[in-house]
Design a protein around this motif. Structure first.
Motif, PDB file in Angstrom:
ATOM      1  N   LEU A 126       0.837  -1.201   0.000  1.00  0.00           N
ATOM      2  CA  LEU A 126       0.000   0.000   0.000  1.00  0.00           C
ATOM      3  C   LEU A 126       0.871   1.250   0.000  1.00  0.00           C
ATOM      4  N   ASP A 127       2.048   1.156  -0.591  1.00  0.00           N
ATOM      5  CA  ASP A 127       2.963   2.293  -0.592  1.00  0.00           C
ATOM      6  C   ASP A 127       2.299   3.519  -1.208  1.00  0.00           C
ATOM      7  N   GLU A 128       2.310   4.624  -0.448  1.00  0.00           N
ATOM      8  CA  GLU A 128       1.779   5.914  -0.887  1.00  0.00           C
ATOM      9  C   GLU A 128       0.320   5.832  -1.323  1.00  0.00           C
ATOM     10  N   ALA A 129      -0.388   4.857  -0.819  1.00  0.00           N
ATOM     11  CA  ALA A 129      -1.817   4.755  -1.109  1.00  0.00           C
ATOM     12  C   ALA A 129      -2.598   5.727  -0.225  1.00  0.00           C
ATOM     13  N   HIS A 130      -3.795   6.092  -0.704  1.00  0.00           N
ATOM     14  CA  HIS A 130      -4.712   6.923   0.072  1.00  0.00           C
ATOM     15  C   HIS A 130      -5.932   6.072   0.387  1.00  0.00           C
ATOM     16  N   VAL A 131      -6.044   5.659   1.643  1.00  0.00           N
ATOM     17  CA  VAL A 131      -7.158   4.812   2.054  1.00  0.00           C
ATOM     18  C   VAL A 131      -8.115   5.704   2.848  1.00  0.00           C
ATOM     19  N   GLU A 132      -9.215   6.056   2.213  1.00  0.00           N
ATOM     20  CA  GLU A 132     -10.112   7.048   2.802  1.00  0.00           C
ATOM     21  C   GLU A 132     -11.178   6.447   3.698  1.00  0.00           C
ATOM     22  N   GLU A 133     -11.342   5.136   3.664  1.00  0.00           N
ATOM     23  CA  GLU A 133     -12.341   4.485   4.509  1.00  0.00           C
ATOM     24  C   GLU A 133     -11.650   3.446   5.382  1.00  0.00           C
ATOM     25  N   ALA A 134     -12.433   2.804   6.214  1.00  0.00           N
ATOM     26  CA  ALA A 134     -11.892   1.876   7.201  1.00  0.00           C
ATOM     27  C   ALA A 134     -11.364   0.601   6.555  1.00  0.00           C
ATOM     28  N   ILE A 135     -10.317   0.062   7.172  1.00  0.00           N
ATOM     29  CA  ILE A 135      -9.833  -1.283   6.863  1.00  0.00           C
ATOM     30  C   ILE A 135     -10.016  -2.101   8.133  1.00  0.00           C
ATOM     31  N   LEU A 136     -10.863  -3.111   8.045  1.00  0.00           N
ATOM     32  CA  LEU A 136     -11.171  -3.941   9.201  1.00  0.00           C
ATOM     33  C   LEU A 136     -10.645  -5.336   8.937  1.00  0.00           C
ATOM     34  N   ALA A 137      -9.606  -5.730   9.693  1.00  0.00           N
ATOM     35  CA  ALA A 137      -8.924  -6.991   9.408  1.00  0.00           C
ATOM     36  C   ALA A 137      -8.616  -7.748  10.691  1.00  0.00           C
ATOM     37  N   ASP A 138      -9.554  -7.801  11.610  1.00  0.00           N
ATOM     38  CA  ASP A 138      -9.332  -8.536  12.846  1.00  0.00           C
ATOM     39  C   ASP A 138      -9.093 -10.013  12.551  1.00  0.00           C
ATOM     40  N   GLY A 139      -8.051 -10.563  13.171  1.00  0.00           N
ATOM     41  CA  GLY A 139      -7.753 -11.977  13.003  1.00  0.00           C
ATOM     42  C   GLY A 139      -7.154 -12.336  11.661  1.00  0.00           C
ATOM     43  N   ALA A 140      -6.856 -11.346  10.822  1.00  0.00           N
ATOM     44  CA  ALA A 140      -6.268 -11.623   9.506  1.00  0.00           C
ATOM     45  C   ALA A 140      -4.843 -12.127   9.655  1.00  0.00           C
ATOM     46  N   THR A 141      -4.395 -12.836   8.614  1.00  0.00           N
ATOM     47  CA  THR A 141      -3.022 -13.319   8.556  1.00  0.00           C
ATOM     48  C   THR A 141      -2.389 -12.828   7.267  1.00  0.00           C
ATOM     49  N   VAL A 142      -1.280 -12.089   7.422  1.00  0.00           N
ATOM     50  CA  VAL A 142      -0.512 -11.628   6.266  1.00  0.00           C
ATOM     51  C   VAL A 142       0.736 -12.491   6.223  1.00  0.00           C
ATOM     52  N   THR A 143       0.776 -13.400   5.213  1.00  0.00           N
ATOM     53  CA  THR A 143       1.875 -14.371   5.166  1.00  0.00           C
ATOM     54  C   THR A 143       3.143 -13.792   4.567  1.00  0.00           C
ATOM     55  N   GLY A 144       3.019 -12.694   3.844  1.00  0.00           N
ATOM     56  CA  GLY A 144       4.186 -12.052   3.254  1.00  0.00           C
ATOM     57  C   GLY A 144       4.506 -10.748   3.964  1.00  0.00           C
ATOM     58  N   ASP A 145       5.070  -9.819   3.219  1.00  0.00           N
ATOM     59  CA  ASP A 145       5.394  -8.507   3.777  1.00  0.00           C
ATOM     60  C   ASP A 145       4.187  -7.582   3.693  1.00  0.00           C
ATOM     61  N   PHE A 146       4.109  -6.692   4.668  1.00  0.00           N
ATOM     62  CA  PHE A 146       3.075  -5.654   4.661  1.00  0.00           C
ATOM     63  C   PHE A 146       3.804  -4.329   4.499  1.00  0.00           C
ATOM     64  N   ASP A 147       3.674  -3.727   3.304  1.00  0.00           N
ATOM     65  CA  ASP A 147       4.370  -2.482   2.996  1.00  0.00           C
ATOM     66  C   ASP A 147       3.354  -1.367   2.779  1.00  0.00           C
ATOM     67  N   ALA A 148       3.515  -0.301   3.578  1.00  0.00           N
ATOM     68  CA  ALA A 148       2.615   0.847   3.425  1.00  0.00           C
ATOM     69  C   ALA A 148       3.409   2.128   3.624  1.00  0.00           C
ATOM     70  N   PHE A 149       4.509   2.249   2.937  1.00  0.00           N
ATOM     71  CA  PHE A 149       5.371   3.416   3.067  1.00  0.00           C
ATOM     72  C   PHE A 149       4.629   4.676   2.600  1.00  0.00           C
ATOM     73  N   GLU A 150       4.618   5.692   3.465  1.00  0.00           N
ATOM     74  CA  GLU A 150       3.985   6.975   3.165  1.00  0.00           C
ATOM     75  C   GLU A 150       2.516   6.838   2.780  1.00  0.00           C
ATOM     76  N   ALA A 151       1.867   5.817   3.246  1.00  0.00           N
ATOM     77  CA  ALA A 151       0.433   5.666   2.975  1.00  0.00           C
ATOM     78  C   ALA A 151      -0.365   6.575   3.916  1.00  0.00           C
ATOM     79  N   GLU A 152      -1.590   6.896   3.485  1.00  0.00           N
ATOM     80  CA  GLU A 152      -2.475   7.717   4.292  1.00  0.00           C
ATOM     81  C   GLU A 152      -3.760   6.944   4.556  1.00  0.00           C
ATOM     82  N   PHE A 153      -4.069   6.780   5.860  1.00  0.00           N
ATOM     83  CA  PHE A 153      -5.269   6.052   6.271  1.00  0.00           C
ATOM     84  C   PHE A 153      -6.197   7.049   6.985  1.00  0.00           C
ATOM     85  N   ALA A 154      -7.276   7.409   6.276  1.00  0.00           N
ATOM     86  CA  ALA A 154      -8.197   8.385   6.838  1.00  0.00           C
ATOM     87  C   ALA A 154      -9.242   7.739   7.750  1.00  0.00           C
ATOM     88  N   GLY A 155      -9.552   6.473   7.539  1.00  0.00           N
ATOM     89  CA  GLY A 155     -10.556   5.784   8.349  1.00  0.00           C
ATOM     90  C   GLY A 155      -9.907   4.914   9.405  1.00  0.00           C
TER      91      GLY A 155
END
Length: 736
Positions: free
Chosen positions: A129-158
């Motif tokens: 999610l590098d430099e992404a603009h996420v304007e709404e909620a991300i709901l990921a309770d109990g999720a499993t990310v098996t690889g890398d989670f990259d969100a460099f300079e991302a913006e999460f408004a929700g």
């Protein structure tokens, strides 16, 4: 850097999806067809010839055009979803529901996402999610990310929720912004977690936590350098690797209670502007809080920061840190604790803490009350140059070590203290208060548990207070060059009071430096009478070889008693002042004799000092330097009898010549002294001596020999001297 793209790849994917799906799905809208494709298993898609691009095109169709039912994609299995540089928005605000879904990877670099996404209990490969603009909620309770989670300079408004999530690869949100609430409660970060210079602020929830990592497990390094937080929770979080919060900013409350730092915990230069909790935290490795600032919220009933009951197993460094209200109560410092030049702007509590290794508070600043009651210092404790100014709670001690135990050396050299309480304090090593200043009062009742060290108050300044000896294990006090005000010296047992000053060494001690606070020796008359008014002798244990600041030379001792005399006179106790004056003269004579015996001194200097010593001796013998009127009275009355042997036995003293001592009273041989005639002559000689001494001069008795004339004249002179000394002694005695 964000935008919709030219759409060519997207349209090609849709066309490919249409061709492949033709005949594979029943007639219907594109959304229904897309949903059908997404809900197929990977094997079913392969049988129908649906490619990964077709699946991605179907996903976009559902996201953009589907309703709530269509977006319900729970449990689907999807290939890599690429949304890079796209604007992802739907016809309505319903979330894309991917709960329990399995996604090979998800990429939305430089994308804009304008609808909520649910990934609860989903399994995703790499997330980009590098430099992404996420304007709404991300709901990921109990999720499993098996690889890398990259969100460099991302913006999460929700809201961002990953409660109980697992990140098996690297987690990177460097320089990202979380404008709303963030939850990683119970999350597991198996790889490195990086959030350098990220911003975690939740403006929508002003009264709640904005960012929460409660119970999170960081199984590798966690990097939050220069990160900004609002209200933040890290309670019960575990950090297996290095936890780096250098220069992090906590604008709201920060809670780390019961957290575990198994590796190095680095909070160097961190800023805590809200209330901060580090209670019951375990720091298994070294911890660094150098230059950290704990400003707090100025809540009257709560501490701004608490480390209560925490354990620091490694070195802990609070050098140059700054606190408001802070408590380290019952904290266990198992290795060296550095608090050099730390500043405590409000109350600081260390009650019940234990320091297994050196505790260094060198030049610390305590501007309000400091509580070290019941603290255990197993090793050296250093408070050199520390300042305890107090003043916030005027009814309490500004500094208290009540019930504290110093197992080794305690160094308070040059410390500045307003008022201090050292009641029931025990010491096991050297106690250095040299140069310390107690500007208000001190309450000191210490005991020595082992060794023969003493409390070194050399050059200290104590305006007022109380120094008490306990029932047993008395401590010695060296007050060389100290300034002592109205300080009461007492013993726990009344019967021990008479030996109290044996444990105090006064050497050039000032007693009148503080106006209205003069030291009073009156309460120690019993001791002083019993010990010939000596105060400079220090009761030392056998085989002691102390290294004192000053050697008790005659000159030093004379100055000591001069200052003691001035102290007694200042409080109006002329009896004590006079006795100290006598002691001073005794050591003044010793000083003069020391100079007189010095072969390297000029001859005239030696002569003058010999004369001064003789004069001092004469005054001491005759009138006790004005303190012994009875002695000078007897001397005045009996002095003429000293001349009688010379007048009466002149013939017997033929070595000097008999005739020179002849008087009109005659002379007598020793054998005639037992006869009536001899006794009569002896009486006349004595009468002549008294006539000469009193200068009555009746005229019928007079000197005849040359030496008799000289002796008679000297008697007249002696009577003048002794009568003057008698008057002097009587006047001095009347002043007592």
């Amino acid at each position: 850097m964000t935008g919709r793209g030219d759409g060519s790849s997207e349209r090609g994917a849709v066309e490919a999806f249409g061709a492949a799906a033709d005949g594979a799905v029943e007639a219907g809208s594109d959304v229904e067809a897309a949903v059908e494709v997404l809900r197929c298993s990977p094997d079913e898609r392969a049988e129908r010839g649906v490619s990964d691009d077709d699946v991605r095109a179907a996903f976009l169709t559902v996201v953009r055009e589907g309703d709530a039912e269509a977006k319900d994609l729970r449990g689907v299995e999807l290939p890599a979803i690429e949304l890079d540089r796209l604007t992802v928005e739907g016809a309505d605000r319903h979330p894309v529901d991917l709960r329990e879904a399995t996604i090979e990877s998800l990429s939305a670099r430089f994308a804009t996402i304008r609808l909520p996404v649910r990934l609860d209990d989903a399994t995703v490969g790499d997330v980009a999610l590098d430099e992404a603009h996420v304007e709404e909620a991300i709901l990921a309770d109990g999720a499993t990310v098996t690889g890398d989670f990259d969100a460099f300079e991302a913006e999460f408004a929700g809201d961002v929720e990953f409660e109980g999530a697992t990140f098996e690869g690297r987690f990177d949100v460097d320089e990202s912004t979380f404008a709303n609430d963030v939850t990683f409660d119970g999350a597991t970060f198996e790889g490195a977690a990086e959030a350098r210079a990220a911003e975690f602020y939740g403006d929508s929830n002003l009264l709640d936590d904005n960012t929460s990592f409660t119970g999170a497990a960081f199984e590798s390094d966690a990097d939050f350098r220069q990160t900004g937080f609002g209200f933040t929770h890290f309670e019960r979080a575990t950090f297996a690797g290095e936890a780096d919060f250098q220069e992090a900013r906590f604008d709201g409350d920060a809670e780390f209670d019961e957290a575990v730092f198994e590796g190095f915990a680095d909070f160097d230069e961190a800023r805590f502007d809200g209330d901060t909790g580090f209670a019951d935290v375990t720091f298994a490795g070294d911890a660094d809080f150098r230059g950290a600032a704990f400003s707090g919220r100025e809540r009257a009933l709560d501490e701004d920061v608490t480390f209560e009951r925490s354990t620091f197993a490694g070195d802990v460094d609070f050098r140059h840190a700054r606190f408001r209200f802070v408590t380290f109560a019952d904290v266990a410092f198992e290795d060296v604790a550095h608090f050099e030049e730390a500043e405590f702007d409000a109350d600081a509590t260390f009650a019940g803490a234990t320091f297994a290794a050196e505790a260094d508070f060198d030049e610390g600043r305590f501007r309000e009350d400091a509580d070290f009651s019941g603290v255990e210092f197993a090793a050296r404790a250093v408070f050199r140059g520390a300042e305890f100014t107090g003043g916030a709670n005027f009814l309490e001690d500004d500094l208290t070590f009540e019930g504290a135990h110093f197992g080794a050396d305690a160094d308070f050299h040059d410390a500045e203290i307003t008022s201090a309480n050292f009641v029931d304090t025990t010491f096991g090593g050297e106690i250095d208060f040299s140069g310390a200043v107690f500007s208000d009062r001190i309450d000191f009742e210490a005991s020595q548990v082992e060794g023969d060290a003493w409390v070194d108050f050399t050059r200290a300044k104590i305006v007022s207070g109380r120094i008490a000896q306990p029932a047993e294990n008395w401590v010695r006090y060296d007050l060389t060059l100290a300034s002592l005000g109205d300080v009461e010296l007492v013993a726990a047992a009344e019967g021990d009071h008479r030996r109290l000053l044996d444990f105090f060494r006064f050497c050039r001690t000032e007693f009148t430096e503080f106006d209205g606070h003069e030291f009073d020796f009156s309460g120690h008359r019993e001791y002083l009478d019993r010990n010939a008014w000596a105060i400079h002798e220090f009761h030392e244990p056998p085989d002691a070889d102390p290294d004192y600041e000053l050697e008790m030379t005659p000159e030093v001792t004379e100055t000591t008693y001069l200052k003691a005399k001035q102290s007694a006179a200042a409080v109006g106790d002329m009896k004590v002042a006079g006795e100290f004056r006598v002691k001073r003269q005794q050591y003044s004579r010793a000083k003069n004799l020391e100079v007189a015996r010095d072969g390297s001194a000029p001859l005239w200097t030696r002569i003058k000092n010999s004369g001064r010593a003789a004069e001092n001796w004469f005054l001491g013998v005759t009138c006790g330097h004005g303190m012994r009127p009875i002695r000078i009275g007897f001397a005045f009355v009996l002095a003429p009898l000293l001349y009688v042997p010379f007048y009466a036995l002149g013939d017997f003293l033929d070595v000097l010549g008999g005739d020179p001592f002849m008087t009109a009273a005659g002379q007598v041989a020793p054998a005639e002294l037992v006869t009536a005639q001899g006794l009569s002559t002896l009486f006349d000689v004595a009468r002549f001596s008294y006539i000469s001494y009193t200068t009555i001069g009746y005229g019928f008795l007079g000197p005849e020999g040359r030496l008799a004339e000289v002796l008679a004249a000297s008697e007249a002179y002696l009577s003048v001297v002794l009568s003057a000394l008698l008057v002097y002694a009587l006047v001095k005695r009347s002043e007592m």
